[in-house]
Write a protein that holds these residues in place. Structure first.
Motif, PDB file in Angstrom:
ATOM      1  N   ALA A  59       0.865  -1.185   0.000  1.00 47.69           N
ATOM      2  CA  ALA A  59       0.000   0.000   0.000  1.00 47.69           C
ATOM      3  C   ALA A  59       0.898   1.231   0.000  1.00 47.69           C
ATOM      4  CB  ALA A  59      -0.911   0.008   1.228  1.00 47.69           C
ATOM      5  N   GLU A  60       0.779   2.046  -1.063  1.00 44.68           N
ATOM      6  CA  GLU A  60       1.651   3.205  -1.198  1.00 44.68           C
ATOM      7  C   GLU A  60       0.867   4.396  -1.733  1.00 44.68           C
ATOM      8  OE1 GLU A  60       5.971   1.229  -1.610  1.00 44.68           O
ATOM      9  OE2 GLU A  60       5.000   1.627  -3.532  1.00 44.68           O
ATOM     10  N   ARG A  61       1.436   5.582  -1.518  1.00 44.70           N
ATOM     11  CA  ARG A  61       0.810   6.822  -1.978  1.00 44.70           C
ATOM     12  C   ARG A  61       1.809   7.627  -2.805  1.00 44.70           C
ATOM     13  NH1 ARG A  61      -4.642   7.776  -1.163  1.00 44.70           N
ATOM     14  NH2 ARG A  61      -4.142   9.979  -1.099  1.00 44.70           N
ATOM     15  N   ASP A  62       1.321   8.697  -3.399  1.00 40.85           N
ATOM     16  CA  ASP A  62       2.160   9.636  -4.147  1.00 40.85           C
ATOM     17  C   ASP A  62       2.879   8.942  -5.293  1.00 40.85           C
ATOM     18  OD1 ASP A  62       3.094  12.189  -4.666  1.00 40.85           O
ATOM     19  OD2 ASP A  62       4.917  11.915  -3.478  1.00 40.85           O
ATOM     20  N   MET A  63       2.184   8.027  -5.947  1.00 37.03           N
ATOM     21  CA  MET A  63       2.753   7.252  -7.050  1.00 37.03           C
ATOM     22  C   MET A  63       2.343   7.879  -8.381  1.00 37.03           C
ATOM     23  SD  MET A  63       4.336   4.416  -5.796  1.00 37.03           S
ATOM     24  CE  MET A  63       4.012   2.893  -6.695  1.00 37.03           C
ATOM     25  N   LYS A  64       3.328   8.083  -9.245  1.00 39.02           N
ATOM     26  CA  LYS A  64       3.072   8.590 -10.586  1.00 39.02           C
ATOM     27  C   LYS A  64       2.911   7.412 -11.542  1.00 39.02           C
ATOM     28  CE  LYS A  64       3.872  12.785  -9.057  1.00 39.02           C
ATOM     29  NZ  LYS A  64       4.256  12.470  -7.655  1.00 39.02           N
ATOM     30  N   ILE A  65       2.412   7.700 -12.742  1.00 36.26           N
ATOM     31  CA  ILE A  65       2.132   6.611 -13.675  1.00 36.26           C
ATOM     32  C   ILE A  65       3.383   5.821 -14.020  1.00 36.26           C
ATOM     33  CG2 ILE A  65       2.300   8.101 -15.718  1.00 36.26           C
ATOM     34  CD1 ILE A  65      -0.002   6.333 -16.910  1.00 36.26           C
ATOM     35  N   TRP A  66       4.554   6.480 -14.077  1.00 39.36           N
ATOM     36  CA  TRP A  66       5.781   5.728 -14.383  1.00 39.36           C
ATOM     37  C   TRP A  66       6.188   4.821 -13.233  1.00 39.36           C
ATOM     38  CZ3 TRP A  66       5.764  11.164 -15.157  1.00 39.36           C
ATOM     39  CH2 TRP A  66       6.105  11.918 -14.022  1.00 39.36           C
ATOM     40  N   ASP A  67       5.621   5.055 -12.037  1.00 37.75           N
ATOM     41  CA  ASP A  67       5.889   4.182 -10.899  1.00 37.75           C
ATOM     42  C   ASP A  67       5.086   2.890 -10.961  1.00 37.75           C
ATOM     43  OD1 ASP A  67       7.660   5.991  -9.486  1.00 37.75           O
ATOM     44  OD2 ASP A  67       5.893   7.153  -8.923  1.00 37.75           O
TER      45      ASP A  67
END
Length: 268
Positions: A208-216
């Motif tokens: 479970a993670e946040r602040d993820m961009k599409i390249w992530d």
């Protein structure tokens, strides 16, 4: 959604593999070399290895698949109207890279009409590689053993939870993560994209993670789904480029609804 047809599938997959290989050739000489990092506007680190690797991938993919657009973390978007779009993160886990830990990875994803249909996680130091193609089983190869395939885990209290960093959370999201963490067996920190590879091998149950961009995340979706898992946002919805930046990956799809309920403060 599958990759167009057999001919396109083979050509696109070959291009993606060539891209991670050329990036690896750029990155390996810099590993544990004492390379310094700059801070970008969002205070995330970037190195000459990130930039050179992305440039090498962009050049190769433009030659191999000229009809596709390319979105990279370091150099933005080319050919925005293309139906096919490569999504590149040359070093996912730059903090791990600059501190000498082989838990970063090269990410190459391919979107068709905005949906991830192909993804590769490549660890150029350990020689591990995960390849996911929509509608197909994930393939894994590496020198340490393991096979692609998530494990059964129906109960939160038996689950291994992972997250790259507590700093991903803010005042609004920390209580939600805390509620999920309170219900699991154990939490481990660190890993970036490598942790998602471990989930696809059946060693982690929830990320479970946040602040993820599409390249992530674009490359991760086909890998995890092809291994039997599920990837959504924290509300259980499909990931979108214009979403809220949350990512929830589970090895056992049945665990996904329980994790979503826990993140809402209603443990299942």
């Amino acid at each position: 959604m599958s990759v167009v047809g057999l001919g396109d599938r083979d050509r696109l997959l070959a291009a993606a593999i060539a891209a991670v290989e050329v990036a690896g050739q750029v990155i390996r000489p810099f590993f544990r070399s004492g390379l310094g990092a700059e801070l970008k506007g969002d205070q995330s680190p970037v190195t000459v290895a990130d930039r050179n690797a992305e440039q090498a991938m962009r050049t190769l993919l433009s030659q191999r698949v000229p009809e596709a657009g390319i979105l990279g973390e370091e150099f933005g978007l080319d050919r925005p109207d293309a139906r096919l779009r490569w999504v590149l993160d040359p070093i996912d886990g730059t903090r791990a890279f600059i501190t000498g830990r082989p838990t970063f990875g090269i990410l190459v994803g391919l979107l068709m009409d905005g949906v991830p249909v192909l993804g590769i996680i490549d660890q150029p130091i350990t020689g591990e590689r995960w390849v996911g193609v929509a509608g197909e089983p994930t393939h894994f190869a590496g020198p340490f053993g393991g096979a692609a395939g998530t494990r059964s885990c129906l109960s939160l209290n038996e689950a291994e939870l992972s997250c790259t960093s507590p700093a991903m959370m803010d005042g609004a999201t920390q209580p939600r993560f805390d509620a999920l963490e309170a219900g699991v067996r154990r939490t481990s920190w660190g890993g970036d994209c490598y942790a998602y590879g471990l989930l696809a091998l059946g060693h982690i149950d929830i990320i479970a993670e946040r602040d993820m961009k599409i390249w992530d995340w674009a490359a991760l979706v086909p890998v995890i789904e092809g291994a039997g898992g599920r990837v959504t946002d924290w509300n259980g919805d499909r990931l979108r480029e214009d979403g809220d930046g949350s990512v929830l990956a589970v090895g056992d799809p049945a665990l996904g609804d329980r994790a979503v309920e826990a993140l809402r403060g209603r443990p299942g």
